[in-house]
Design a protein around this motif. Structure first.
Motif, PDB file in Angstrom:
ATOM      1  N   VAL A  29       6.701  58.888  29.334  1.00  0.00           N
ATOM      2  CA  VAL A  29       7.638  58.070  28.563  1.00  0.00           C
ATOM      3  C   VAL A  29       9.072  58.461  28.893  1.00  0.00           C
ATOM      4  CG1 VAL A  29       8.444  57.449  26.255  1.00  0.00           C
ATOM      5  CG2 VAL A  29       5.992  57.652  26.699  1.00  0.00           C
ATOM      6  N   ALA A  30       9.316  59.754  29.042  1.00  0.00           N
ATOM      7  CA  ALA A  30      10.663  60.218  29.389  1.00  0.00           C
ATOM      8  C   ALA A  30      11.140  59.612  30.700  1.00  0.00           C
ATOM      9  CB  ALA A  30      10.681  61.749  29.479  1.00  0.00           C
ATOM     10  N   ARG A  31      10.284  59.628  31.713  1.00  0.00           N
ATOM     11  CA  ARG A  31      10.677  59.089  33.017  1.00  0.00           C
ATOM     12  C   ARG A  31      10.894  57.579  32.945  1.00  0.00           C
ATOM     13  NH1 ARG A  31      12.843  62.307  36.685  1.00  0.00           N
ATOM     14  NH2 ARG A  31      12.712  60.396  37.911  1.00  0.00           N
ATOM     15  N   ALA A  32      10.042  56.895  32.183  1.00  0.00           N
ATOM     16  CA  ALA A  32      10.200  55.446  32.063  1.00  0.00           C
ATOM     17  C   ALA A  32      11.488  55.095  31.319  1.00  0.00           C
ATOM     18  CB  ALA A  32       8.983  54.851  31.359  1.00  0.00           C
ATOM     19  N   LEU A  33      11.801  55.841  30.258  1.00  0.00           N
ATOM     20  CA  LEU A  33      13.052  55.598  29.541  1.00  0.00           C
ATOM     21  C   LEU A  33      14.261  55.871  30.431  1.00  0.00           C
ATOM     22  CD1 LEU A  33      12.219  57.053  26.025  1.00  0.00           C
ATOM     23  CD2 LEU A  33      12.811  54.680  26.540  1.00  0.00           C
ATOM     24  N   ARG A  34      14.164  56.903  31.247  1.00  0.00           N
ATOM     25  CA  ARG A  34      15.261  57.232  32.163  1.00  0.00           C
ATOM     26  C   ARG A  34      15.501  56.088  33.139  1.00  0.00           C
ATOM     27  NH1 ARG A  34      15.573  63.068  35.170  1.00  0.00           N
ATOM     28  NH2 ARG A  34      17.643  62.869  36.106  1.00  0.00           N
ATOM     29  N   ASP A  35      14.403  55.517  33.664  1.00  0.00           N
ATOM     30  CA  ASP A  35      14.527  54.429  34.623  1.00  0.00           C
ATOM     31  C   ASP A  35      14.998  53.137  33.957  1.00  0.00           C
ATOM     32  OD1 ASP A  35      13.720  56.115  36.618  1.00  0.00           O
ATOM     33  OD2 ASP A  35      11.658  55.376  36.710  1.00  0.00           O
ATOM     34  N   ALA A  36      14.408  52.819  32.799  1.00  0.00           N
ATOM     35  CA  ALA A  36      14.750  51.562  32.129  1.00  0.00           C
ATOM     36  C   ALA A  36      16.191  51.556  31.641  1.00  0.00           C
ATOM     37  CB  ALA A  36      13.810  51.325  30.954  1.00  0.00           C
ATOM     38  N   GLY A  37      16.698  52.721  31.270  1.00  0.00           N
ATOM     39  CA  GLY A  37      18.055  52.808  30.751  1.00  0.00           C
ATOM     40  C   GLY A  37      19.125  52.963  31.812  1.00  0.00           C
ATOM     41  N   ARG A  38      18.710  53.068  33.080  1.00  0.00           N
ATOM     42  CA  ARG A  38      19.686  53.246  34.155  1.00  0.00           C
ATOM     43  C   ARG A  38      20.544  51.996  34.303  1.00  0.00           C
ATOM     44  NH1 ARG A  38      16.435  54.783  38.267  1.00  0.00           N
ATOM     45  NH2 ARG A  38      16.783  56.969  37.725  1.00  0.00           N
ATOM     46  N   VAL A  39      21.850  52.183  34.376  1.00  0.00           N
ATOM     47  CA  VAL A  39      22.770  51.058  34.529  1.00  0.00           C
ATOM     48  C   VAL A  39      22.861  50.679  36.001  1.00  0.00           C
ATOM     49  CG1 VAL A  39      25.160  50.303  34.269  1.00  0.00           C
ATOM     50  CG2 VAL A  39      24.097  51.692  32.488  1.00  0.00           C
ATOM     51  N   GLU A  40      22.541  49.412  36.289  1.00  0.00           N
ATOM     52  CA  GLU A  40      22.572  48.952  37.676  1.00  0.00           C
ATOM     53  C   GLU A  40      23.232  47.587  37.810  1.00  0.00           C
ATOM     54  OE1 GLU A  40      18.499  48.803  38.915  1.00  0.00           O
ATOM     55  OE2 GLU A  40      18.040  46.985  37.788  1.00  0.00           O
ATOM     56  N   GLY A  41      23.781  47.057  36.728  1.00  0.00           N
ATOM     57  CA  GLY A  41      24.443  45.768  36.784  1.00  0.00           C
ATOM     58  C   GLY A  41      25.560  45.697  35.771  1.00  0.00           C
ATOM     59  N   ALA A  42      25.856  44.493  35.323  1.00  0.00           N
ATOM     60  CA  ALA A  42      26.963  44.301  34.382  1.00  0.00           C
ATOM     61  C   ALA A  42      26.514  43.597  33.115  1.00  0.00           C
ATOM     62  CB  ALA A  42      28.093  43.533  35.057  1.00  0.00           C
ATOM     63  N   GLY A  43      25.758  42.511  33.262  1.00  0.00           N
ATOM     64  CA  GLY A  43      25.406  41.726  32.096  1.00  0.00           C
ATOM     65  C   GLY A  43      24.166  42.247  31.394  1.00  0.00           C
TER      66      GLY A  43
END
Length: 202
Positions: free
Chosen positions: A180-194
């Motif tokens: 879950v920690a790794r998935a949250l880290r990936d899902a929360g990564r900022v890669e855009g603007a909107g």
């Protein structure tokens, strides 16, 4: 979007528990956790370390009655902090999935920072059929599901956990928290603007 300032502090006090959480989702993996339940502390530390968070949790509760109240209320408070820290979620990846092994145990996780709370938990923490407590005071392995449900509702995310293999209860639970920690880290990564939703809000 800058990730600066994606942090939050939350507190919760009831007749059963008192919980304080400080969270920086763009931290360095430092975790300082004290709940009075050593095994649970160990699991929460996995969230900080593998989620890339800076995480501080202090909790006191009616452990002489049961550990359930403390575990659930930590889940609620951490979920609230996570939701606040992520803010409007502008630019985040939103979706993530991962399979994490720990020796014989393999856990699959998929999540969506959807704004819609939903938990699917298909993890048998005692596949041998033997129920026992971990640590002292004892952590009932079934409480892991209660923790994830509390966090999922408070953070307003969709979370699926599924066990693919495993015999050792410690390994199964630890792989779950790491996944879950790794998935949250990936899902929360900022890669855009909107905001990544056709509705314009998550």
């Amino acid at each position: 979007m800058s990730t600066a300032g994606r942090r939050a502090s939350r507190s919760r006090a009831t007749k059963e528990t008192a919980v304080t959480v400080e969270l920086d989702v763009d931290g360095t993996g430092r975790a300082d956790v004290s709940t009075g339940i050593p095994f649970f502390d160990h699991m929460l530390a996995q969230l900080g370390r593998h989620g890339g968070w800076d995480l501080r949790i202090e909790a006191t509760g009616d452990l002489t009655v049961d550990t359930h109240h403390t575990v659930e209320d930590v889940g609620i408070t951490l979920g609230e902090a996570l939701r606040e820290a992520l803010g409007d979620k502008a630019g985040v990846r939103r979706f993530a999935s991962v399979a994490v092994p720990l020796d014989e145990a393999l856990i699959e996780v998929a999540l969506d920072l959807s704004g819609r709370p939903f938990l699917v938990y298909e993890v048998d923490p005692s596949p041998g059929g033997e129920a026992f407590l971990l640590g002292e005071p004892g952590f009932d392995p079934q409480l892991a599901e209660e923790f994830w449900r509390a966090l999922t509702v408070a953070a307003a995310l969709t979370l699926h956990l599924k066990s693919r293999s495993g015999r050792n209860t410690h390994h199964i639970l630890e792989a779950s928290f790491k996944a879950v920690a790794r998935a949250l880290r990936d899902a929360g990564r900022v890669e855009g603007a909107g905001v990544p939703s056709t509705k314009g809000v998550l």
